[in-house]
Design an enzyme around this catalytic site. Structure first.
Site, mmCIF file in Angstrom:
data_model
loop_
_atom_site.group_PDB
_atom_site.id
_atom_site.type_symbol
_atom_site.label_atom_id
_atom_site.label_comp_id
_atom_site.label_asym_id
_atom_site.label_seq_id
_atom_site.Cartn_x
_atom_site.Cartn_y
_atom_site.Cartn_z
ATOM 1 C CD GLN A 4 3.572 5.881 2.547
ATOM 2 O OE1 GLN A 4 2.390 5.204 2.038
ATOM 3 N NE2 GLN A 4 4.259 5.145 3.106
ATOM 4 C CG HIS A 56 -0.821 1.304 7.128
ATOM 5 N ND1 HIS A 56 0.284 0.956 8.293
ATOM 6 C CD2 HIS A 56 -0.087 2.318 6.550
ATOM 7 C CE1 HIS A 56 1.534 1.127 7.975
ATOM 8 N NE2 HIS A 56 1.235 2.224 6.859
ATOM 9 C CD GLU A 57 -1.154 2.302 2.819
ATOM 10 O OE1 GLU A 57 -0.731 3.356 2.564
ATOM 11 O OE2 GLU A 57 -0.341 1.331 3.160
ATOM 12 N N GLY A 101 0.949 -0.996 -0.004
ATOM 13 C CA GLY A 101 -0.092 0.074 -0.028
ATOM 14 C C GLY A 101 0.938 1.331 -0.088
ATOM 15 C CG HIS A 124 0.135 6.811 5.339
ATOM 16 N ND1 HIS A 124 1.397 7.224 5.916
ATOM 17 C CD2 HIS A 124 0.445 5.700 5.199
ATOM 18 C CE1 HIS A 124 2.110 6.298 5.953
ATOM 19 N NE2 HIS A 124 1.742 4.976 5.609
ATOM 20 C CB CYS A 165 5.102 2.205 7.304
ATOM 21 S SG CYS A 165 4.402 3.724 6.621
ATOM 22 C CG LEU A 166 6.426 0.785 1.401
ATOM 23 C CD1 LEU A 166 5.868 1.049 -0.194
ATOM 24 C CD2 LEU A 166 7.593 -0.066 1.283
HETATM 25 NI NI NI Z 1 2.455 2.997 5.457
#
Ligand code: NI
Length: 175
Positions: A56, A140-141, A51, A144, A98-99
């Site tokens: 991000q 989670h997304e 995701g 963000h 998380c990226l």
């Molecule tokens: Ni994330």
């Protein structure tokens, strides 16, 4: 770094854009969003991750891409202006990463099931009802988009520990 590589760079925490609230995608954003979606998928698949939210990659718009790659096949989901319209009282705990916090993982507790309303890339209004990994990923997304990271769901002690570890690892990598 390869100068020919135009893969979108993923912001690493702490970065002010990751803590900002993104604005809704509007009628005038169509061109930017259409151009951004394939590049976000590309950056997500390369990372690799399941995701990615627009903030991000430095874009403060309410746009998310997800692909859980069921059975190792691509199954992309695009969410424009997603909203959680229902969340179960029952909670579930899963390990999240998380990226924007590479290499960091922690157990996060969230509603076990959610219903999300959104628009797809064609502007069609849709709803997803999810449990399991997809429910966690959606939450989670969407977090963000409100400047919330998974670490914000942890105790201050755990959050500080992860942020210190991440900063140290990034220093060692020269980033
Ligand atoms: Ni994330």
């Amino acid at each position: 770094m390869d100068p020919e590589d135009d893969t979108l760079a993923i912001l690493i925490a702490p970065h002010p854009t990751l803590k900002a609230r993104a604005r809704p995608v509007g009628a005038g954003d169509g061109e930017q969003v259409r151009a951004l979606i394939p590049r976000m998928f590309d950056a997500m698949y390369k990372a690799p991750g399941i995701g990615l939210a627009a903030p991000q990659v430095g874009v403060k718009l309410r746009l998310v891409v997800i692909d859980l790659m069921p059975d190792d096949a691509r199954k992309p989901i695009v969410l424009v202006n997603p909203e959680i319209i229902n969340a179960s009282e029952e909670l579930a705990t899963r390990e999240e990463g998380c990226l924007s916090l590479p290499g960091q993982y922690a157990d996060v507790t969230r509603p076990a099931r959610v219903k999300v309303r959104h628009h797809d890339e064609a502007g069609i209004r849709r709803e997803i009802e999810a449990d399991g990994l997809l429910a966690a990923c959606l939450q989670h997304e969407i977090d963000h988009l409100d400047g919330v990271l998974f670490t914000d769901h942890l105790s201050v002690l755990k959050r500080n520990m992860i942020m210190r570890r991440l900063a140290k690892e990034m220093r060692l990598k020269g980033k």
